[in-house]
Design an enzyme around this catalytic site. Structure first.
Site, PDB file in Angstrom:
ATOM      1  CG  HIS A   3      -3.532 -15.299   6.794  1.00 20.42           C
ATOM      2  ND1 HIS A   3      -2.391 -15.678   6.881  1.00 20.42           N
ATOM      3  CD2 HIS A   3      -4.138 -15.823   6.224  1.00 20.42           C
ATOM      4  CE1 HIS A   3      -2.111 -16.879   6.235  1.00 20.42           C
ATOM      5  NE2 HIS A   3      -3.534 -16.833   5.531  1.00 20.42           N
TER       6      HIS A   3
ATOM      7  N   PRO B 202       0.677  -1.080   0.040  1.00 20.69           N
ATOM      8  CG  PRO B 202      -0.730  -1.558   1.516  1.00 20.69           C
ATOM      9  CD  PRO B 202       0.573  -2.066   1.260  1.00 20.69           C
ATOM     10  CD  GLU B 203       3.289   3.101  -4.440  1.00 21.61           C
ATOM     11  OE1 GLU B 203       3.200   4.160  -4.660  1.00 21.61           O
ATOM     12  OE2 GLU B 203       3.641   2.061  -4.898  1.00 21.61           O
TER      13      GLU B 203
ATOM     14  NE  ARG C 170       3.994 -11.206   0.731  1.00 18.15           N
ATOM     15  CZ  ARG C 170       4.705 -10.823  -0.089  1.00 18.15           C
ATOM     16  NH1 ARG C 170       5.965 -10.289  -0.195  1.00 18.15           N
ATOM     17  NH2 ARG C 170       4.435 -11.378  -1.364  1.00 18.15           N
TER      18      ARG C 170
END
Length: 277
Positions: free
Chosen positions: A92, A2-3, A111
């Site tokens: 997750h 995400p930016e 992750r």
């Protein structure tokens, strides 16, 4: 990853969902997500505090509480999911905030690269990840003259220089490629070789590209969705990033992909000519 536009979209979505809610407890299932404090100390510190506002600095989300803030960085694939009632987390989900009204906010991160911490609200700008950030990429904060002066001091290629967050914050791989395409600048051009007109065009392109992306809700790459479950729409407006082999919207030449500072980089070889060619 995400930016800035994606993080801003998450901020807006979360603001609709959790402002005014009081944290009753925090459960942490992956301790490394929490910086500086143990999971139990993190829970103790933020519990019984109310979320009054959610801000953003660069790619950091800042949850403003009574005495503290929770600073959160999504890294590669971090996401927040809101539930109006107690809900069993999936495998997750690594942090669960339960509010006094029974609703929950789940932090999911496949992750496990994301991080969050509790920090005193009066010292946010001293937080290590935030202290080094450059100005926000908006007209009122991103000064052209300062930008010109900083570029003239560096012989580094313009793309990795923009990615390091010190000249201007919030630019990631997607939007650097898009801004350089709009400004007609080759990504390997040394910063100190840019002409004043090119710097002015780049400054404007950075502001315009990020503004358009924010308005569109970000760019959907792989699994990105915002806090409300909506995918961003800016991918339909991409001119360079991910367009390898497709015609440049400006001149028709095939978009090329190369590696610059180990990052996949998309550009038009005709519009963005390399120095000396």
């Amino acid at each position: 990853m995400p930016e800035l536009p994606e993080v801003e979209t998450v901020r807006k979505g979360l603001s609709q969902l959790v402002i005014g809610k009081t944290i009753s407890k925090v459960e942490v299932f992956w301790p490394k997500i929490i910086e500086q404090l143990s999971p139990s100390d993190f829970n103790h510190r933020v519990s019984n505090q109310t979320i009054h506002e959610i801000k953003r600095r660069g790619k950091f989300l800042i949850f403003c509480l009574d005495q503290d803030v929770i600073i959160s960085h999504l890294r590669m694939e971090g996401k927040y999911h809101y539930f109006p009632e107690v809900t069993k987390p999936n495998k997750h989900v690594h942090v669960v905030f339960t509010f006094s009204d029974g609703s929950q906010l789940h932090y999911q991160d496949v992750r496990k690269f994301g991080r969050m911490c509790a920090y005193h609200k009066n010292h946010v700008e001293e937080y290590p990840g935030i202290a080094k950030l450059g100005p926000e990429p908006f007209n009122e904060t991103f000064d052209l003259k300062t930008f010109q002066q900083q570029l003239k001091k560096s012989s580094k290629a313009i793309k990795p220089l923009l990615l390091d967050q010190k000249l201007v914050t919030g630019l990631g791989n997607i939007y650097v490629d898009e801004a350089l395409w709009q400004a007609k600048i080759h990504p390997e051009t040394p910063a100190n070789e840019l002409k004043p007109k090119e710097i002015k065009e780049l400054h404007r392109a950075i502001i315009e590209v990020l503004d358009k992306a924010i308005q569109a809700g970000g760019t959907t790459i792989r699994s990105y969705v915002n806090a409300l479950g909506d995918a961003g729409n800016f991918q339909v407006e991409l001119n360079a990033y991910g367009q390898e082999g497709l015609p440049c919207p400006r001149c028709g030449s095939p978009i090329q992909k190369i590696k610059v500072a180990q990052r996949g980089t998309h550009f038009c070889p005709k519009c963005q000519k390399k120095r000396g060619k």
